[in-house]
Design an enzyme around this catalytic site. Sequence first.
Site, PDB file in Angstrom:
ATOM      1  N   CYS A 114       0.983  -1.003  -0.032  1.00 50.39           N
ATOM      2  CA  CYS A 114       0.161   0.365   0.134  1.00 50.39           C
ATOM      3  C   CYS A 114       0.978   1.016   0.482  1.00 50.39           C
ATOM      4  CB  CYS A 114      -1.293  -0.054   0.748  1.00 50.39           C
ATOM      5  SG  CYS A 114      -2.159  -1.279   1.025  1.00 50.39           S
ATOM      6  N   HIS A 250      -3.500   7.836   1.423  1.00 54.78           N
ATOM      7  CA  HIS A 250      -2.957   6.487   1.039  1.00 54.78           C
ATOM      8  C   HIS A 250      -5.359   6.029   2.154  1.00 54.78           C
ATOM      9  CE1 HIS A 250      -3.879   2.238   0.760  1.00 54.78           C
ATOM     10  NE2 HIS A 250      -3.599   1.835   2.013  1.00 54.78           N
ATOM     11  N   ASN A 280      -9.868   0.400  -0.667  1.00 53.60           N
ATOM     12  CA  ASN A 280      -8.440   0.475  -0.425  1.00 53.60           C
ATOM     13  C   ASN A 280      -8.010  -0.213  -1.460  1.00 53.60           C
ATOM     14  OD1 ASN A 280      -5.607   0.421  -0.083  1.00 53.60           O
ATOM     15  ND2 ASN A 280      -6.233  -0.552   2.187  1.00 53.60           N
TER      16      ASN A 280
HETATM   17  O1  UT7 Z   1      -3.997  -0.071   3.136  1.00 52.82           O
HETATM   18  C1  UT7 Z   1      -3.304  -1.980   4.058  1.00 52.82           C
HETATM   19  C2  UT7 Z   1      -2.905  -0.770   5.535  1.00 52.82           C
HETATM   20  N1  UT7 Z   1      -4.279  -1.851   5.929  1.00 52.82           N
HETATM   21  C3  UT7 Z   1      -5.221  -1.621   7.158  1.00 52.82           C
HETATM   22  O2  UT7 Z   1      -5.465   0.273   7.691  1.00 52.82           O
HETATM   23  C4  UT7 Z   1      -5.851  -1.542   7.620  1.00 52.82           C
HETATM   24  C5  UT7 Z   1      -5.737  -1.501   9.507  1.00 52.82           C
HETATM   25  N2  UT7 Z   1      -7.217  -1.607   9.917  1.00 52.82           N
HETATM   26  C6  UT7 Z   1      -8.689  -0.930   9.913  1.00 52.82           C
HETATM   27  O3  UT7 Z   1      -9.069  -0.809   9.063  1.00 52.82           O
HETATM   28  C7  UT7 Z   1      -9.363  -1.952  11.289  1.00 52.82           C
HETATM   29  O4  UT7 Z   1      -9.302  -2.481  11.971  1.00 52.82           O
HETATM   30  C8  UT7 Z   1     -10.615  -3.475  10.361  1.00 52.82           C
HETATM   31  C9  UT7 Z   1     -11.645  -2.047   9.620  1.00 52.82           C
HETATM   32  C10 UT7 Z   1      -9.967  -3.950   9.640  1.00 52.82           C
HETATM   33  C11 UT7 Z   1     -11.273  -3.074  11.797  1.00 52.82           C
HETATM   34  O5  UT7 Z   1     -12.246  -2.651  12.272  1.00 52.82           O
HETATM   35  P1  UT7 Z   1     -11.689  -2.857  13.841  1.00 52.82           P
HETATM   36  O6  UT7 Z   1     -12.891  -1.577  14.610  1.00 52.82           O
HETATM   37  O7  UT7 Z   1     -10.170  -2.928  14.192  1.00 52.82           O
HETATM   38  O8  UT7 Z   1     -13.049  -4.114  14.271  1.00 52.82           O
HETATM   39  P2  UT7 Z   1     -11.805  -5.643  14.976  1.00 52.82           P
HETATM   40  O9  UT7 Z   1     -11.500  -6.207  13.855  1.00 52.82           O
HETATM   41  O10 UT7 Z   1     -11.451  -5.626  16.313  1.00 52.82           O
HETATM   42  O11 UT7 Z   1     -13.518  -6.671  14.998  1.00 52.82           O
HETATM   43  C12 UT7 Z   1     -14.277  -6.327  16.091  1.00 52.82           C
HETATM   44  C13 UT7 Z   1     -15.750  -7.155  15.395  1.00 52.82           C
HETATM   45  C14 UT7 Z   1     -15.469  -8.516  15.208  1.00 52.82           C
HETATM   46  O12 UT7 Z   1     -16.561  -9.241  16.347  1.00 52.82           O
HETATM   47  P3  UT7 Z   1     -15.740  -9.821  17.409  1.00 52.82           P
HETATM   48  O13 UT7 Z   1     -15.439 -10.505  18.204  1.00 52.82           O
HETATM   49  O14 UT7 Z   1     -16.297  -8.374  18.672  1.00 52.82           O
HETATM   50  O15 UT7 Z   1     -17.474 -10.201  18.377  1.00 52.82           O
HETATM   51  C15 UT7 Z   1     -15.078  -8.712  14.284  1.00 52.82           C
HETATM   52  O16 UT7 Z   1     -15.900 -10.118  14.413  1.00 52.82           O
HETATM   53  O17 UT7 Z   1     -16.409  -6.628  14.046  1.00 52.82           O
HETATM   54  C16 UT7 Z   1     -16.332  -8.441  13.583  1.00 52.82           C
HETATM   55  N3  UT7 Z   1     -15.981  -7.973  12.224  1.00 52.82           N
HETATM   56  C17 UT7 Z   1     -17.288  -7.722  11.410  1.00 52.82           C
HETATM   57  N4  UT7 Z   1     -18.309  -7.781  11.771  1.00 52.82           N
HETATM   58  C18 UT7 Z   1     -19.485  -7.046  10.295  1.00 52.82           C
HETATM   59  C19 UT7 Z   1     -14.598  -7.338  11.439  1.00 52.82           C
HETATM   60  N5  UT7 Z   1     -14.949  -7.611   9.766  1.00 52.82           N
HETATM   61  C20 UT7 Z   1     -16.526  -7.423   9.664  1.00 52.82           C
HETATM   62  C21 UT7 Z   1     -17.637  -7.574   8.427  1.00 52.82           C
HETATM   63  N6  UT7 Z   1     -18.346  -7.065   8.969  1.00 52.82           N
HETATM   64  N7  UT7 Z   1     -16.848  -7.520   7.752  1.00 52.82           N
END
Ligand code: UT7
Length: 323
Positions: A114, A250, A280
Site C-alpha cells: 500500500c 492512502h 482500499n
Molecule cells: O492498506 C493497508 C493497511 N491496512 C489498514 O490500514 C487496515 C487497518 N485496520 C482497520 O482498518 C480496522 O482494524 C478494520 C476495519 C480492519 C477492523 O476494524 P476494527 O474496529 O479494528 O474491528 P475488529 O477487527 O476489532 O473487529 C470488531 C468486530 C469483531 O467481532 P467481535 O469479536 O467483536 O464479536 C469482528 O469479528 O467486528 C467483527 N467484524 C465484522 N463484522 C461485520 C470484522 N469484520 C466484519 C465485517 N462485518 N466485515
Amino acid sequence: MMFRSQIVGCGAYLPERIVTNEELATRLDTSDAWIRQRTGIGQRRIAADGELTSDLAYHAARQALERAGMNGNDLDLLVLATATPDETFPATAVKVQARLGMTRGAAFDVQAVCSGFIFALAVADNALRLGQARTALVIGAETFSRILDWQDRGTCVLFGDGAGALLLNAVSESGPMQRGILSTHLHSDGRQHDILYVDGGPSSTRETGYLRMQGREVFRQAVHHLSSVVDEALAANGLAPSDIDWLVPHQANTRIIEAVGRKLGLDAEKTVLTIERHANTSAASIPLALDEAVRDGRIRPGHIVLMEALGGGLTWGASIARW
Ligand code: UT7
C-alpha cells in the site's frame, strides 16, 4: 547540474463493475452499516475476468500521457508499484512499456504494497534529480480482488481494484518557488511482517496465497508511523501543517486518515477522500485520489500537496509536492 521532478499530468482507471456493501452482505455475515462505520467504505470496483493489473495500469498511463500531449516514446523511465503483478516475472511494468510503445529507457516494478506509490515516486524522483532519466511515469496499479479470501469478512470487504498514474518531467533546479516533488521519505520495519502479508508465493507455497491481516494492530501502527513520517516531511521542507493545501492520503480507513489529520491539526476539509467509492486500492489509492482532485479543480498549480501511506512490510512513507 541538479534537476527537479515537475508534475506534468495524471491519469486514472477504474474497472467498470461496482460491488456495493449491500451486495457483499448478501453472501457474507456483514452489513453496510458495519463497513461504513468502521472504514468509511461504501463500494469498490472489481476487475472483470481476464482484466489484469497491466490492463488497469495501461489505461491510467495512456490517459496521463494523452492529457500531457505525449506518447510512450517520450518516456525513458516507467516505475510501476504493485503487489498484484500479472505474473511472478517479468515485471508488469514491461508489459505496460510495450503497450505504450516505449522503446527507450527502463521499466520495472516496485513492491511496497500500500506504500508502493510513494516508494515508486521516490525512485523516479531520485532518477530525475540525478539526470538518469528525463521523463518518468509512476503508476500504482492493483487487482487485490485476486488475493482476497472472499470467506474472510475481516479483510475482503476492505479492498478494491484500480490504477492511477503520474507523469514527471526533469526541469533544471533554480529559485525557491519551483514546482514539483519537494521531498520523499521512506521507511520499513520487517519485524512487522506478520501483521499484514499474503500467505503464499513462488518460493514458499508455490501458490499465490491470500491476504492476511491483524487489522487492529495495523490500525495502531498506521496512526503512529504516519503521524511521524508526516512530521518528518513537513520539517524537511520547513513547512507547518497550515501550509498544506491538500492532504492526499492512502485510503485504507477513514478513521486512520482522520486520526492522523487530528494529530497534525489539519483542516478536515483539506483532505481528499475517495475511500467511500474506491475502498482500499493499495498502491493505486493515492494516484486515483490525485487524479480526481486535479480534475475537479481542487488541486491547482502552486498548491502544496502532502501524500502519505502505510502498508504491508510494514512499509510507510510520505512526499510533499508543489503542484
Ligand atoms: O492498506 C493497508 C493497511 N491496512 C489498514 O490500514 C487496515 C487497518 N485496520 C482497520 O482498518 C480496522 O482494524 C478494520 C476495519 C480492519 C477492523 O476494524 P476494527 O474496529 O479494528 O474491528 P475488529 O477487527 O476489532 O473487529 C470488531 C468486530 C469483531 O467481532 P467481535 O469479536 O467483536 O464479536 C469482528 O469479528 O467486528 C467483527 N467484524 C465484522 N463484522 C461485520 C470484522 N469484520 C466484519 C465485517 N462485518 N466485515
